[in-house]
Every structure is written in structure tokens, then in C-alpha cells.
Design a protein around this motif. Structure first.
Motif, mmCIF file in Angstrom:
data_model
loop_
_atom_site.group_PDB
_atom_site.id
_atom_site.type_symbol
_atom_site.label_atom_id
_atom_site.label_comp_id
_atom_site.label_asym_id
_atom_site.label_seq_id
_atom_site.Cartn_x
_atom_site.Cartn_y
_atom_site.Cartn_z
ATOM 1 N N ARG A 248 0.902 -1.185 -0.073
ATOM 2 C CA ARG A 248 0.153 -0.066 -0.152
ATOM 3 C C ARG A 248 1.008 1.328 -0.026
ATOM 4 N N PRO A 249 0.427 2.196 -0.640
ATOM 5 C CA PRO A 249 1.239 3.581 -0.565
ATOM 6 C C PRO A 249 1.480 4.205 0.839
ATOM 7 N N PRO A 250 2.815 4.587 1.154
ATOM 8 C CA PRO A 250 2.852 5.125 2.641
ATOM 9 C C PRO A 250 2.160 6.336 2.758
ATOM 10 N N HIS A 251 1.853 7.031 2.006
ATOM 11 C CA HIS A 251 0.998 8.246 2.257
ATOM 12 C C HIS A 251 -0.348 7.604 2.835
ATOM 13 N N ALA A 252 -1.045 6.545 2.283
ATOM 14 C CA ALA A 252 -2.114 6.234 2.912
ATOM 15 C C ALA A 252 -2.026 5.560 4.058
ATOM 16 N N LEU A 253 -0.787 5.052 4.455
ATOM 17 C CA LEU A 253 -0.636 4.309 5.807
ATOM 18 C C LEU A 253 -0.700 5.614 6.831
ATOM 19 N N ALA A 254 0.116 6.619 6.466
ATOM 20 C CA ALA A 254 -0.072 7.831 7.428
ATOM 21 C C ALA A 254 -1.152 8.439 7.580
ATOM 22 N N GLU A 255 -2.026 8.577 6.637
ATOM 23 C CA GLU A 255 -3.390 9.328 6.831
ATOM 24 C C GLU A 255 -4.070 8.032 7.788
ATOM 25 N N GLU A 256 -3.935 6.725 7.489
ATOM 26 C CA GLU A 256 -4.679 6.098 8.297
ATOM 27 C C GLU A 256 -4.060 6.021 10.006
ATOM 28 N N ILE A 257 -2.815 6.186 10.183
ATOM 29 C CA ILE A 257 -2.494 6.393 11.714
ATOM 30 C C ILE A 257 -2.870 7.856 12.157
#
Length: 320
Positions: A248-257
Motif C-alpha cells: 500500500r502507498p506510504p501516504h495512505a498508511l500515514a493518513e490511516e495512523i
């Protein structure tokens, strides 16, 4: 000429996720397409250390790591540097083609020297790139899966092959580097991920060991997690690691956290890495040390046949 893949590692410790995303994943993908040689470069262990340690143990661990990631000994030839004396005989003509100044400018050698445990730079360390050229050219390798830090070695190998061909006639192809999904993954301390620097997650690490390593990873004090490789390199590196493991894209992980902070980030990355490593750990348990020894013996025999043919060609070209 059909393409041949040549790759390998020094048996200096357990392989880690930096190796996997930088090179190992490419090997698994390529084994169904090309003939492949995987070199365990045991002689090269002494390039940057006075005592080699338990090389036999390291070789076995390395081979088990190869099997765990999915390399198939029925498709690839796994061999050991010290079992191929003809490979080392290629060093003499190769060294005659390279100047001292050219060796001294190699940035990878400079970095290895800076992190060497030796009191002084040995001649073996200084000529390390030429050893790698012999590793690649003994089987006429044309494709070399590497991480970004190894690109200077590929350029020197191409130079050696080109000069040999110009001086003695066409014998060697010019190899090309093949970059992995993430050519250079930083370590958990923010520096280069390296098995010798204690900042890497080994492929054979247990779930608890993995969790402990990620807990100690550097982050920062900002509560909101964002992906910013320039301003927040440590946080970005953990997001990148989670991204590679989850697809998954790192930006998406950041938004999830979001505002979960470093604790939530590390928790997510720990779960991602352990889930990613679970099938690798399972395959590793399916193989024994006896399996590893048998696979290596068979690979050594096949590789030596290839090395003898290449050395005969070199001797004929040089009128030896």
C-alpha cells in the motif's frame, strides 16, 4: 547470447529486509525466466575484517535464507566462491586492466573502508570490485540484481569486460544492473540498513525480535504522522517499510495512523512486517542443514564446469 543472471552475497550474517526489497525479490521473480547463478562469496568475507568468524555457520544460514524466500535449487545454481579456484585465476588478467586510481575512486569501497573493522586497508579490500567482476564474468553474467550501493561495482565490471575484449578479442558480455523495488532501504537508526551495523530486521528474525527492533527505531516527537522523506526521514522510512510489506502507498498508511503518533506507527509496521515474514519463516523451517549442504555441493559442481570453460576461453584469447 542468451541472458544469464548472476547475483549473490557475502556470508557475514543473516539476510534482512533491505536485501529482500533491494535484490532478493528480483531473484525469485527472475528464476523462472533466466538461467541464474547465486554466489556465496565466502572468500570476500576477509576483505573488511581480520577474523572471518564462523563462515560455515554463516553459509548454512545464508542458504537457508535463500530457500526460505523461494529460490529453487532446481532452477538456480547456488555455489560457493572458495569451491571455484578458476574464478580466482581470472583476477590476474582482470587486475591488469584496472588502474590504482580507478580503484581508489570507487565510492562503495570508500564506504566499506569507513566501516571496516580492520586497522588498515588490505590489498584485498582495495581490489574488492575486481573480485566482484570475476564473480560476475566467470559465468558470463549479463543481468545482475543489485541494490543502489552496488552500482559502482557493475560499472567497473563493464569496464573490465570492455577492456579485455578490446585487448584480447570478444570473450565477455557487458553486464547490466537490475534494480529492486526499493533500491536502498534505510536502517532502523536512519543509516544504511546493514547486517554489520545492527540496524536491520533479519528475514529469520522471530516475531518478538522483530517487534523489539521496531520499538527501538528512531522517530520524532510530532504526533501527526505524515510521509515526508526530507523533513521526517525516520518516520518516512518506517512508513516505507510498512508500505513495502503491505503493498500500500506510504501516504495512505500515514493518513490511516493520523494523530496516533510513533506508538501507532510502530504497531502498524510491526504487524505488517511480521505478516510479511510469516510464510518466509515457515519455508525456512521446512529445510534442514543437510538439505543445504547437498544443494551447495551440487551447485558447486555445476558452477565449476562453467568456470573451467570460461578460463579456457580466456587462456586461448590471451595466447597463454
Amino acid at each position: 547470447m542468451n541472458d544469464i543472471v548472476l547475483t549473490g552475497d557475502r556470508p557475514t550474517g543473516r539476510l534482512h529486509l533491505g536485501h529482500y526489497f533491494g535484490s532478493l525479490a528480483n531473484r525469485v521473480r527472475l528464476q523462472d525466466t533466466y538461467p541464474m547463478y547465486v554466489m556465496i562469496a565466502d572468500y570476500q568475507v576477509i576483505t573488511d575484517r581480520d577474523l572471518p568468524g564462523d563462515i560455515q555457520r554463516s553459509i548454512t544460514d545464508l542458504l537457508l535464507d535463500y530457500l526460505a524466500i523461494g529460490l529453487d535449487p532446481a532452477k538456480v545454481t547456488i555455489c560457493r566462491h572458495s569451491a571455484l579456484p578458476e574464478l580466482n585465476q581470472l583476477l590476474l588478467p582482470f587486475l591488469s586492466l584496472v588502474s590504482v586510481a580507478e580503484l581508489s575512486r570507487n565510492p562503495t569501497v570508500k564506504d566499506e573502508i569507513a566501516h571496516s573493522s580492520q586497522a588498515a586497508v588490505s590489498g584485498l579490500m582495495f581490489t574488492y570490485p575486481v573480485h566482484q567482476a570475476a564473480d560476475i564474468l566467470f559465468c558470463k553474467g549479463t543481468l545482475v540484481p543489485v541494490g543502489k550501493d552496488q552500482l559502482p561495482h557493475i560499472e567497473l565490471t563493464r569496464m573490465v569486460a570492455r577492456r579485455f575484449n578490446e585487448r584480447y578479442g570478444e570473450v565477455f558480455p557487458l553486464p547490466e544492473a537490475m534494480m529492486g523495488e526499493r533500491p536502498l532501504l534505510a536502517g532502523l537508526d536512519g543509516g544504511k540498513m546493514s547486517k554489520s551495523r545492527g540496524n536491520a530486521i533479519a528475514l529469520s528474525a522471530t516475531e518478538d525480535e522483530t517487534a523489539a527492533l521496531i520499538r527501538r527505531a528512531r522517530t520524532d516527537s510530532e504526533r501527526l504522522i505524515t510521509f515526508d522523506e526530507t523533513r521526517r526521514p525516520e518516520v518516512a522510512n518506517l512508513l516505507t517499510l510498512g508500505s513495502l510489506c503491505l503493498g500500500r502507498p506510504p501516504h495512505a498508511l500515514a493518513e490511516e495512523i493520523g494523530y496516533g503518533g510513533a506508538a501507532a506507527l510502530k504497531r502498524l509496521v510491526t504487524e505488517a512486517v511480521n505478516e510479511f515474514l510469516r510464510p518466509i519463516r515457515k519455508r525456512r523451517r521446512e529445510h534442514t542443514e543437510a538439505d543445504a549442504r547437498q544443494i551447495l555441493a551440487e551447485g558447486n559442481a555445476r558452477a565449476r564446469e562453467r568456470a573451467i570453460r570460461t578460463l579456457d576461453e580466456v587462456g586461448a584469447a590471451m595466447s597463454l
